[in-house]
Motif scaffolding. Sequence first.
Motif, PDB file in Angstrom:
ATOM      1  N   PHE A  11       0.877  -1.177   0.000  1.00  0.00           N
ATOM      2  CA  PHE A  11       0.000   0.000   0.000  1.00  0.00           C
ATOM      3  C   PHE A  11       0.905   1.214   0.000  1.00  0.00           C
ATOM      4  O   PHE A  11       1.476   1.539   1.032  1.00  0.00           O
ATOM      5  CB  PHE A  11      -0.872   0.036   1.249  1.00  0.00           C
ATOM      6  N   ALA A  16       2.542  -4.592   3.199  1.00  0.00           N
ATOM      7  CA  ALA A  16       1.684  -5.341   4.112  1.00  0.00           C
ATOM      8  C   ALA A  16       1.964  -6.838   3.986  1.00  0.00           C
ATOM      9  O   ALA A  16       1.903  -7.576   4.963  1.00  0.00           O
ATOM     10  CB  ALA A  16       0.224  -5.040   3.817  1.00  0.00           C
ATOM     11  N   ASN A  36      -0.056  -7.224  15.862  1.00  0.00           N
ATOM     12  CA  ASN A  36      -0.844  -6.203  15.165  1.00  0.00           C
ATOM     13  C   ASN A  36      -0.129  -5.683  13.940  1.00  0.00           C
ATOM     14  O   ASN A  36       1.058  -5.406  13.980  1.00  0.00           O
ATOM     15  CB  ASN A  36      -1.093  -5.000  16.094  1.00  0.00           C
ATOM     16  N   GLY A  37      -0.867  -5.557  12.865  1.00  0.00           N
ATOM     17  CA  GLY A  37      -0.278  -4.970  11.660  1.00  0.00           C
ATOM     18  C   GLY A  37       0.646  -5.916  10.921  1.00  0.00           C
ATOM     19  O   GLY A  37       1.367  -5.510  10.015  1.00  0.00           O
ATOM     20  N   ALA A  38       0.615  -7.213  11.265  1.00  0.00           N
ATOM     21  CA  ALA A  38       1.527  -8.161  10.623  1.00  0.00           C
ATOM     22  C   ALA A  38       1.127  -8.439   9.174  1.00  0.00           C
ATOM     23  O   ALA A  38       1.941  -8.901   8.379  1.00  0.00           O
ATOM     24  CB  ALA A  38       1.554  -9.467  11.413  1.00  0.00           C
ATOM     25  N   GLY A  39      -0.127  -8.171   8.853  1.00  0.00           N
ATOM     26  CA  GLY A  39      -0.570  -8.425   7.479  1.00  0.00           C
ATOM     27  C   GLY A  39      -1.590  -9.550   7.373  1.00  0.00           C
ATOM     28  O   GLY A  39      -1.876 -10.031   6.281  1.00  0.00           O
ATOM     29  N   LYS A  40      -2.171  -9.928   8.502  1.00  0.00           N
ATOM     30  CA  LYS A  40      -3.081 -11.081   8.504  1.00  0.00           C
ATOM     31  C   LYS A  40      -4.367 -10.778   7.716  1.00  0.00           C
ATOM     32  O   LYS A  40      -4.802 -11.571   6.881  1.00  0.00           O
ATOM     33  CB  LYS A  40      -3.438 -11.452   9.957  1.00  0.00           C
ATOM     34  N   THR A  41      -4.933  -9.605   8.019  1.00  0.00           N
ATOM     35  CA  THR A  41      -6.160  -9.241   7.306  1.00  0.00           C
ATOM     36  C   THR A  41      -5.888  -9.113   5.810  1.00  0.00           C
ATOM     37  O   THR A  41      -6.670  -9.585   4.969  1.00  0.00           O
ATOM     38  CB  THR A  41      -6.720  -7.916   7.867  1.00  0.00           C
ATOM     39  N   THR A  42      -4.763  -8.488   5.505  1.00  0.00           N
ATOM     40  CA  THR A  42      -4.399  -8.333   4.098  1.00  0.00           C
ATOM     41  C   THR A  42      -4.306  -9.703   3.425  1.00  0.00           C
ATOM     42  O   THR A  42      -4.784  -9.891   2.299  1.00  0.00           O
ATOM     43  CB  THR A  42      -3.054  -7.592   3.989  1.00  0.00           C
ATOM     44  N   GLN A  83     -13.103  -8.576   9.526  1.00  0.00           N
ATOM     45  CA  GLN A  83     -12.646  -8.320  10.900  1.00  0.00           C
ATOM     46  C   GLN A  83     -13.575  -7.321  11.582  1.00  0.00           C
ATOM     47  O   GLN A  83     -13.993  -7.519  12.713  1.00  0.00           O
ATOM     48  CB  GLN A  83     -11.219  -7.755  10.865  1.00  0.00           C
ATOM     49  N   HIS A 202      -6.370 -13.272  17.382  1.00  0.00           N
ATOM     50  CA  HIS A 202      -5.516 -12.670  18.409  1.00  0.00           C
ATOM     51  C   HIS A 202      -5.494 -13.555  19.644  1.00  0.00           C
ATOM     52  O   HIS A 202      -4.543 -13.541  20.424  1.00  0.00           O
ATOM     53  CB  HIS A 202      -6.037 -11.278  18.781  1.00  0.00           C
TER      54      HIS A 202
HETATM   55  N1  LIG Z   1      -6.158  -0.419   2.774  1.00  0.00           N
HETATM   56  C1  LIG Z   1      -4.956  -0.133   3.295  1.00  0.00           C
HETATM   57  N2  LIG Z   1      -4.307   0.981   2.923  1.00  0.00           N
HETATM   58  C2  LIG Z   1      -3.089   1.290   3.415  1.00  0.00           C
HETATM   59  N3  LIG Z   1      -2.440   0.533   4.301  1.00  0.00           N
HETATM   60  C3  LIG Z   1      -3.037  -0.596   4.719  1.00  0.00           C
HETATM   61  C4  LIG Z   1      -4.315  -0.985   4.244  1.00  0.00           C
HETATM   62  N4  LIG Z   1      -4.658  -2.148   4.823  1.00  0.00           N
HETATM   63  C5  LIG Z   1      -3.639  -2.460   5.627  1.00  0.00           C
HETATM   64  N5  LIG Z   1      -2.663  -1.550   5.572  1.00  0.00           N
HETATM   65  C6  LIG Z   1      -1.384  -1.596   6.297  1.00  0.00           C
HETATM   66  O1  LIG Z   1      -0.819  -2.847   6.058  1.00  0.00           O
HETATM   67  C7  LIG Z   1      -0.274  -3.397   7.237  1.00  0.00           C
HETATM   68  C8  LIG Z   1      -0.907  -4.724   7.523  1.00  0.00           C
HETATM   69  O2  LIG Z   1      -2.276  -4.527   7.875  1.00  0.00           O
HETATM   70  P1  LIG Z   1      -3.271  -5.710   8.219  1.00  0.00           P
HETATM   71  O3  LIG Z   1      -4.587  -5.090   8.486  1.00  0.00           O
HETATM   72  O4  LIG Z   1      -3.207  -6.740   7.189  1.00  0.00           O
HETATM   73  O5  LIG Z   1      -2.680  -6.271   9.570  1.00  0.00           O
HETATM   74  P2  LIG Z   1      -3.301  -7.299  10.593  1.00  0.00           P
HETATM   75  O6  LIG Z   1      -2.253  -8.309  10.810  1.00  0.00           O
HETATM   76  O7  LIG Z   1      -4.616  -7.755  10.158  1.00  0.00           O
HETATM   77  O8  LIG Z   1      -3.435  -6.409  11.894  1.00  0.00           O
HETATM   78  P3  LIG Z   1      -4.516  -6.481  13.074  1.00  0.00           P
HETATM   79  O9  LIG Z   1      -4.042  -7.508  14.010  1.00  0.00           O
HETATM   80  O10 LIG Z   1      -4.437  -5.119  13.679  1.00  0.00           O
HETATM   81  O11 LIG Z   1      -5.816  -6.778  12.472  1.00  0.00           O
HETATM   82  C9  LIG Z   1      -0.483  -2.353   8.309  1.00  0.00           C
HETATM   83  O12 LIG Z   1       0.699  -1.584   8.411  1.00  0.00           O
HETATM   84  C10 LIG Z   1      -1.593  -1.509   7.795  1.00  0.00           C
HETATM   85  O13 LIG Z   1      -1.478  -0.190   8.255  1.00  0.00           O
END
Ligand SMILES: Nc1ncnc2c1ncn2[C@@H]1O[C@H](COP(=O)(O)OP(=O)(O)OP(=O)(O)O)[C@@H](O)[C@H]1O
Lengths: 249, 290, 307
Positions: A11, A16, A36-42, A83, A202
Motif C-alpha cells: 500500500f 503489508a 498487530n499490523g503483521a498483514g493477517k487481514t491483508t 474483521q 488474536h
Molecule cells: N487499505 C490499506 N491501505 C493502506 N495501508 C493498509 C491498508 N490495509 C492495511 N494496511 C497496512 O498494512 C499493514 C498490515 O495490515 P493488516 O490489516 O493486514 O494487519 P493485521 O495483521 O490484520 O493487523 P490487526 O491484528 O491489527 O488486524 C499495516 O501496516 C496496515 O497499516
Amino acid sequence: MLRLENVSKHFGGVRALDGVSLSLREGRITGIIGPNGAGKTTLLRVMAGFYKPTRGRVYYRDRDVTSLGPHERARLGIALTFQIPRAPPEFTVGQLVQAAVGKAMYRGTALLAERDREEVWDRVHRVLERVGLSDYAEREASQLPLGLQKRLELARALALEPRVLLLDEPSAGMSPEEARELAGLVRDLNEREGLTIAIVEHNVPLATGLSHYMYVLHYGRLLSEGEPGEVLRDPRVIEAYLGAGYARG
Amino acid sequence: MAEIVLQVVDGLAIGSIYAGIALGLTLVYGLLRILHIAHAGVYVVGAYTAYMVYGATGSPLASMASAMASSALLGFLINRLFYKPLLDQPRYVPLMVSIALFIIMEELVANVFGHYPKGFHVDFLSRDIGLAGATVNTRKIVVFAIVLAATLLTWALTTKTRLGVASQAAAQDAETAMTLGVRIPLIIDFNFLLGSALAGLAGFLYGYYYGVISPFMGGVVAYKGLVVIVLGGFGSVMGAYLGGIILGLVEQVMTALYPDILPREAYAFIALIALLLFRPYGIFGRREMA
Amino acid sequence: MPIPEYYITLATLVGIYGVAALGLNITMGWAGQVNLGQAGFLGIGAMTSAILTAKLGLPVGLGIAAAALSALVVGAVMGLVSIRLREDFLAITTIAFNFLVVYIFEYYDVFGGSYGISNIPRPSIGGYELRGASYMLLTWGILALLVLLALRIQRSWMGLAFNLVRDDEQLASAVGVDVRRMKVLAFAIGAMYGGVAGALSAHFKGYIVFSDFEFPYSIAILTMSILGGLDSIAGAILGSFIVVVSPEVFRPLMQYRRVMYGVLIVVVVFFAPRGLLGKNAVARRLLERMLAGYGLGPGGKKKGEGG
Ligand SMILES: Nc1ncnc2c1ncn2[C@@H]1O[C@H](COP(=O)(O)OP(=O)(O)OP(=O)(O)O)[C@@H](O)[C@H]1O
Ligand SMILES: [Mg+2]
C-alpha cells in the motif's frame, strides 16, 4: 485447496505482505497468527479477492484465480468474514443472510426472480440457528452488540455454502463463554462438513487449540510455520510476540 | 500573428474570470466537500452590487470593494444558514439546496433588476494599445492582472498564514486537524468569506470586461466552475487558477478554429469527460485507499 | 360532462414525469448512483422517437421502443463511466453529460438544431388518433407497466443487490454481487425510464427543441424523486404530481414562481430529506397507520417492523 505463491501486497510504501507462500490444506483448519499490523487481514483479503496482489499468484484447487474479483470467488465457494463486521443501517440480520443465500442469483435472468420465497427463508433460518442468532432475524443488524455482529459475519459466510471459510478474528468482542461456543462450531464445521478453514486470531490459545497447522506472520513475512506445538516453541515466534528480552531469558 | 495574440489575450481574460470563480469554489470544496453551485449566485449578486455602487459613486474602486463585501457576506450566510445544518446528510442533499439557492438568487435579481442585461460601463483604464501587432484593449490586461494578484494573495493567505495552513491541514484530514486544536468552524467561515469575496470580484470584473451584466450570467458558469476545480485538482488554489486559465484559452482557441462543431460552452464539459476517462481522480488527484 | 382539457394536460404531465422520476429512483434511490442528468436521457428518448416518427415516418410504437433502447444503451455507457468515478466526480460528470447532450441537439440539424423538430405524430390505434384523454390513458398505462417492472425489481434479487451496492460495495461483493454490473444495470434501467418519458412528452407536445432538456429539468425531476422519497415507487408519482401542479398553485405569484420553486426544494430538503413517502418518513408513517386502521397495513411477514 487454496494456495498463495510468492504474494506481495504493497500500500504505497507499506509492504503489508512481502513474498508470502502458503497453502490451506483441504479439510484442515489452518491458523494464522501474528502481532498487530503483521498483514493477517491483508492475507485473507488477497485470498478472497478483495485485494489484488502487487506480485505473486493465488490458486484455488489448482486454478489460477488471481484475476478473479471477490464476487466471483464468493460464487466459487470462498467465503470471508470481515474483521470489522459489515452491517449497513436498515438491514435486518435476516436480510443480510438472505443476501448471501442468493449468491447464485445475481446474474442473468435469475436477477429478476422473486427473493422472498419460503425455501430461501428456510435456509436463512437454518443458518441463523447454526450460529445462535435465531431470535435476531428481524433485528436491525447495525444495532447489535459486536459479539452478535461477529456471529452474523459467520452466518453470512456460511450462507454462501462455501468450501473454504476465511475467518478474520471471529472471536473479537465475544465473552470467553461465547468464544468457546464459537470454537466448538468451527471444529464442527470442519469435522462434520469437511470445510477447509483459515482462522486469523488474536486469541492465540483459541487458534492453537483449533488448528491442524499454523503460520506466523511478522511485518508481512512468514516467520514460522508448523504444527501448533512446534510453532509455539519457535524462539523467533516468542521473540516476535514478547520481545527479545523474554526469548533470551 | 495578430490574430493569435488577440485570441490568447481574450482567452486569458475570460480564463481569469473563470479562475476567480473557481478559486472560491475550491476553497469551499476542499473543506466541506460540497459542490457549491450557489457560488454562481453569489457571483451574480456581486456583479449587481458593483453595478449599483458604481452608479451611485462613479468610483471603480468602491464598486469593486462593495461587490467583494456583499458577496463575502452572502457566502458566509449561505454556509451558516444552509450548509452547516446539512453536513450529516447524504451528499446530494446540500447539493440540491445549493442549486435551489442559486435559482432563488438568480430569479430575485431578475425580478428586482429586470430580466434583460444591463449596460455597465466602468470608466477605468479602457484604452486600445498595440501589442505584438494587434490592437488590444487594456481592460483585458487589467482583468488578467487583478485576478493574478488576487490568486497570489489567496495562495499566500492559504499557505503562509497560520489560519491558511490550518485550513490546508483541515482539508487534508479534518479529524486529525481538530485533535491538534484547529478550530474547523472558524476556518470554514474564513474560506467562505474569502472565496465569496473572490466571486464578487469576478462578478465585478465580468461587468468591467464585457460592459454588460445579466441576471443569468451565472448560468453555465456555475457548472463550468465545477469543471475547473476538477481540472485543477479539488482544493488546490494554483490548480484552480491554472484550470480557469486553461479553460478560457481552450474555449477561445477552439471556437475561433472550429466555430461550427460545438458551442464554446461545450468544451469545458468535453474536457471534463475526457479527463475523467483517463484520470478518474483528477489531474493532480491520487487514488484514495479504501 | 367532459373533464376540462387543462386537467387532462396536467394529468398527462404527471404521468410522464412520474416515469422519469421513477427511473431516477431506481438509479439513485435504490442503487445509490448519483444521476444529475436525467433530462439528458429524456432528450435522447424524445429525439430518437421524434426523428424516427416525424422524419422517417415509422409508427409511434416503434419510436417509443427505440427511445427506450437508445436511452438504455447510453445509460449503460454512463454506467460504465460511473464505475471509475467517485461520487462527486460522478455528480459533475452527469451534469456535464446533460449540458453536452443539449449542445449537440442545438448544433446538429438531425435534431432540428435551434428550431427543434415539429409535426411529431401522435400514436394511433386502428386509425383512431390518441389525443387528450386517450393520450393521458396511454401515458398512465405505460406508467403502470413501468411501475410493475419497478415492483418486480424491488422484490427480486436485483433489488437487494442494488441496495447492497448502494450501502456497502464490499459487503455486496462478499455475497457474490458483481458491483460493476449492478451499477451499469441501475444506470441503464433508470435511463431507459427517462427515454420512455422523453418519447411520451415528444408525442404529447408534437414539437421538441433542445432547450426542453436543459439541466434545470434534471433538477426538477430530481426534486420530484426526493420530494416523494428516493426509495419509494409511489413517492416518485406523488413527487411528480406536486412539482407539476405547484406552478399552477403558485400562479397568482406569477413572476416569483421560480423563486417559490427554489424555496420548495429548500423546505423539502430541510424538513423531509428522505421525502414524504421514504422509509421512516413522517407522511409514510401516518399513511401506514391510517391504512392499518382499516386493516390494510403492509403485513410484510419478514419485514422487521415495529410501529
Ligand atoms: N487499505 C490499506 N491501505 C493502506 N495501508 C493498509 C491498508 N490495509 C492495511 N494496511 C497496512 O498494512 C499493514 C498490515 O495490515 P493488516 O490489516 O493486514 O494487519 P493485521 O495483521 O490484520 O493487523 P490487526 O491484528 O491489527 O488486524 C499495516 O501496516 C496496515 O497499516
Ligand atoms: Mg487484521
